[in-house]
Design a protein around this motif. Structure first.
Motif, PDB file in Angstrom:
ATOM      1  N   SER A  17     -20.212 -50.512 -33.457  1.00 46.49           N
ATOM      2  CA  SER A  17     -20.216 -51.976 -33.325  1.00 46.49           C
ATOM      3  C   SER A  17     -19.418 -52.483 -32.135  1.00 46.49           C
ATOM      4  O   SER A  17     -19.169 -53.680 -32.031  1.00 46.49           O
ATOM      5  CB  SER A  17     -19.650 -52.607 -34.609  1.00 46.49           C
ATOM      6  OG  SER A  17     -18.316 -52.165 -34.823  1.00 46.49           O
ATOM      7  N   GLY A  18     -19.016 -51.593 -31.236  1.00 48.08           N
ATOM      8  CA  GLY A  18     -18.189 -51.992 -30.099  1.00 48.08           C
ATOM      9  C   GLY A  18     -18.955 -52.718 -29.011  1.00 48.08           C
ATOM     10  O   GLY A  18     -20.187 -52.861 -29.051  1.00 48.08           O
TER      11      GLY A  18
ATOM     12  N   CYS B  25     -11.604 -49.500 -35.088  1.00 53.68           N
ATOM     13  CA  CYS B  25     -12.358 -48.242 -35.120  1.00 53.68           C
ATOM     14  C   CYS B  25     -12.787 -47.839 -36.525  1.00 53.68           C
ATOM     15  O   CYS B  25     -13.826 -47.197 -36.697  1.00 53.68           O
ATOM     16  CB  CYS B  25     -11.507 -47.114 -34.517  1.00 53.68           C
ATOM     17  SG  CYS B  25     -11.102 -47.347 -32.786  1.00 53.68           S
ATOM     18  N   PHE B  26     -11.981 -48.212 -37.513  1.00 57.78           N
ATOM     19  CA  PHE B  26     -12.251 -47.813 -38.903  1.00 57.78           C
ATOM     20  C   PHE B  26     -12.140 -49.053 -39.791  1.00 57.78           C
ATOM     21  O   PHE B  26     -11.260 -49.153 -40.638  1.00 57.78           O
ATOM     22  CB  PHE B  26     -11.267 -46.723 -39.340  1.00 57.78           C
ATOM     23  CG  PHE B  26     -11.210 -45.546 -38.410  1.00 57.78           C
ATOM     24  CD1 PHE B  26     -12.201 -44.573 -38.445  1.00 57.78           C
ATOM     25  CD2 PHE B  26     -10.185 -45.419 -37.493  1.00 57.78           C
ATOM     26  CE1 PHE B  26     -12.152 -43.492 -37.582  1.00 57.78           C
ATOM     27  CE2 PHE B  26     -10.122 -44.339 -36.620  1.00 57.78           C
ATOM     28  CZ  PHE B  26     -11.120 -43.374 -36.656  1.00 57.78           C
ATOM     29  N   SER B  27     -13.064 -49.974 -39.577  1.00 59.75           N
ATOM     30  CA  SER B  27     -13.002 -51.278 -40.240  1.00 59.75           C
ATOM     31  C   SER B  27     -13.251 -51.167 -41.744  1.00 59.75           C
ATOM     32  O   SER B  27     -14.210 -50.519 -42.190  1.00 59.75           O
ATOM     33  CB  SER B  27     -14.044 -52.217 -39.624  1.00 59.75           C
ATOM     34  OG  SER B  27     -14.135 -53.407 -40.376  1.00 59.75           O
TER      35      SER B  27
ATOM     36  N   GLY C 185     -16.281 -47.704 -40.457  1.00 54.01           N
ATOM     37  CA  GLY C 185     -16.900 -47.477 -39.157  1.00 54.01           C
ATOM     38  C   GLY C 185     -16.398 -48.539 -38.193  1.00 54.01           C
ATOM     39  O   GLY C 185     -15.599 -49.403 -38.562  1.00 54.01           O
ATOM     40  N   GLY C 186     -16.881 -48.501 -36.953  1.00 55.67           N
ATOM     41  CA  GLY C 186     -16.454 -49.526 -36.001  1.00 55.67           C
ATOM     42  C   GLY C 186     -16.718 -49.137 -34.566  1.00 55.67           C
ATOM     43  O   GLY C 186     -17.673 -48.419 -34.268  1.00 55.67           O
ATOM     44  N   GLY C 187     -15.862 -49.604 -33.675  1.00 57.68           N
ATOM     45  CA  GLY C 187     -16.026 -49.349 -32.251  1.00 57.68           C
ATOM     46  C   GLY C 187     -15.228 -48.142 -31.789  1.00 57.68           C
ATOM     47  O   GLY C 187     -14.787 -47.316 -32.594  1.00 57.68           O
ATOM     48  N   LYS C 188     -15.011 -48.059 -30.470  1.00 53.66           N
ATOM     49  CA  LYS C 188     -14.352 -46.885 -29.898  1.00 53.66           C
ATOM     50  C   LYS C 188     -13.027 -47.215 -29.223  1.00 53.66           C
ATOM     51  O   LYS C 188     -12.548 -46.456 -28.386  1.00 53.66           O
ATOM     52  CB  LYS C 188     -15.291 -46.191 -28.921  1.00 53.66           C
ATOM     53  CG  LYS C 188     -16.496 -45.560 -29.614  1.00 53.66           C
ATOM     54  CD  LYS C 188     -17.203 -44.548 -28.752  1.00 53.66           C
ATOM     55  CE  LYS C 188     -18.267 -43.802 -29.550  1.00 53.66           C
ATOM     56  NZ  LYS C 188     -18.947 -42.764 -28.725  1.00 53.66           N
ATOM     57  N   ALA C 189     -12.458 -48.357 -29.552  1.00 53.69           N
ATOM     58  CA  ALA C 189     -11.072 -48.713 -29.197  1.00 53.69           C
ATOM     59  C   ALA C 189     -10.870 -49.190 -27.772  1.00 53.69           C
ATOM     60  O   ALA C 189      -9.756 -49.548 -27.401  1.00 53.69           O
ATOM     61  CB  ALA C 189     -10.117 -47.536 -29.457  1.00 53.69           C
TER      62      ALA C 189
ATOM     63  N   VAL D 118      -5.852 -42.955 -30.016  1.00 54.48           N
ATOM     64  CA  VAL D 118      -7.001 -43.356 -30.838  1.00 54.48           C
ATOM     65  C   VAL D 118      -8.260 -43.426 -29.971  1.00 54.48           C
ATOM     66  O   VAL D 118      -9.338 -42.955 -30.367  1.00 54.48           O
ATOM     67  CB  VAL D 118      -6.743 -44.718 -31.514  1.00 54.48           C
ATOM     68  CG1 VAL D 118      -7.984 -45.186 -32.273  1.00 54.48           C
ATOM     69  CG2 VAL D 118      -5.561 -44.624 -32.463  1.00 54.48           C
ATOM     70  N   LEU D 119      -8.122 -44.001 -28.785  1.00 47.77           N
ATOM     71  CA  LEU D 119      -9.260 -44.102 -27.861  1.00 47.77           C
ATOM     72  C   LEU D 119      -9.805 -42.719 -27.527  1.00 47.77           C
ATOM     73  O   LEU D 119     -11.031 -42.506 -27.528  1.00 47.77           O
ATOM     74  CB  LEU D 119      -8.817 -44.832 -26.588  1.00 47.77           C
ATOM     75  CG  LEU D 119      -9.887 -45.196 -25.556  1.00 47.77           C
ATOM     76  CD1 LEU D 119      -9.462 -46.436 -24.772  1.00 47.77           C
ATOM     77  CD2 LEU D 119     -10.143 -44.061 -24.571  1.00 47.77           C
TER      78      LEU D 119
END
Length: 237
Positions: free
Chosen positions: A42-43, A109-111, A117-121, A213-214
């Motif tokens: 979702s990023g 990243c871990f919503s 799930g989520g984006g890549k920071a 994290v990224l």
């Protein structure tokens, strides 16, 4: 009490970082979910592929702003309430405030709203670094777009390289500030904090954690980069 304060601010950051801006924008304005396409996250980069350049930029900006919201909400809680003094926080609560950025990055990243799930920071990292200091903001801009041009619009490469350079920059500046007892508050986006925010070991810890994290979120991209199969983001102009 210091550990509990850090856990509270990271939790606040996590909840605000968990706001799935890409999914919200997609469903309201484009009637699409970016998780159904391409990299299935979702990023901002994937949102740009699905929604186009304008949609991608909007998602990136909102992801940066939610990271900064977490930071300044926690700053307000520390500074404008008796919290720091009543709990006798050893550094006036600075570490707790800076760790809210790490919490926001984890949330992005871990919503909790997207079944972790989520984006890549990337947007959260840029918000954590460039959104707290105008000097780092300029460095973010130059490092990211230089790396992006070097690798022909491969956003993952630009994110990893620029993120590493920005982390090194912030860590070195923080070490110099600590060793020389240099108050670098005039290098920050002060917003009326009266010199409370500055580079220091707390900043270095938070930025390093966000960058880790990224990197972890980009492990599949790193494998594709090494194999020469990573695709560019053609929507990036």
């Amino acid at each position: 009490m210091n550990v509990l304060a850090c856990l509270i601010t990271m939790s606040i950051g996590y909840l605000l970082g968990s706001i799935p801006t890409g999914v919200i924008i997609g469903r309201i304005f484009y009637h699409k979910d970016p998780r159904d396409y391409y990299s299935h996250n979702s990023g901002g980069t994937n949102a740009g592929r699905v929604f186009g350049p304008l949609g991608g930029v909007i998602v990136i900006v909102l992801d940066i702003l939610k990271t900064l919201l977490a930071f300044y909400v926690c700053y307000a809680l520390i500074q404008f309430t008796p919290w720091a003094t009543e709990w006798n926080l050893f550094d006036g609560g600075r570490l707790a405030v800076w760790l809210s950025l790490f919490g926001a990055t984890i949330g992005h990243c871990f919503s909790i709203f997207l079944r972790f799930g989520g984006g890549k920071a990337v947007s959260c990292f840029m918000g954590a670094a460039g959104g707290t200091s105008y000097v780092t903001f300029v460095f973010c801009f130059l490092a990211f777009f230089s790396a992006l041009a070097l690798k022909k619009k491969v956003v993952s490469f630009a994110s990893l390289v620029a993120g590493g350079l920005i982390t090194l920059f912030d860590v070195v500046l923080s070490i110099v500030a600590e060793c020389c007892q240099w108050n670098t508050s005039y290098l920050m986006w002060d917003f009326g904090t009266s010199g409370w925010l500055s580079f220091g070991w707390q900043c270095a810890v938070a930025i390093v954690l966000c960058y880790l994290v990224l990197v972890v979120r980009h492990i599949p991209n790193i494998k594709r980069l090494r194999a020469g199969t990573e695709k560019p983001a053609h929507w990036v102009k």
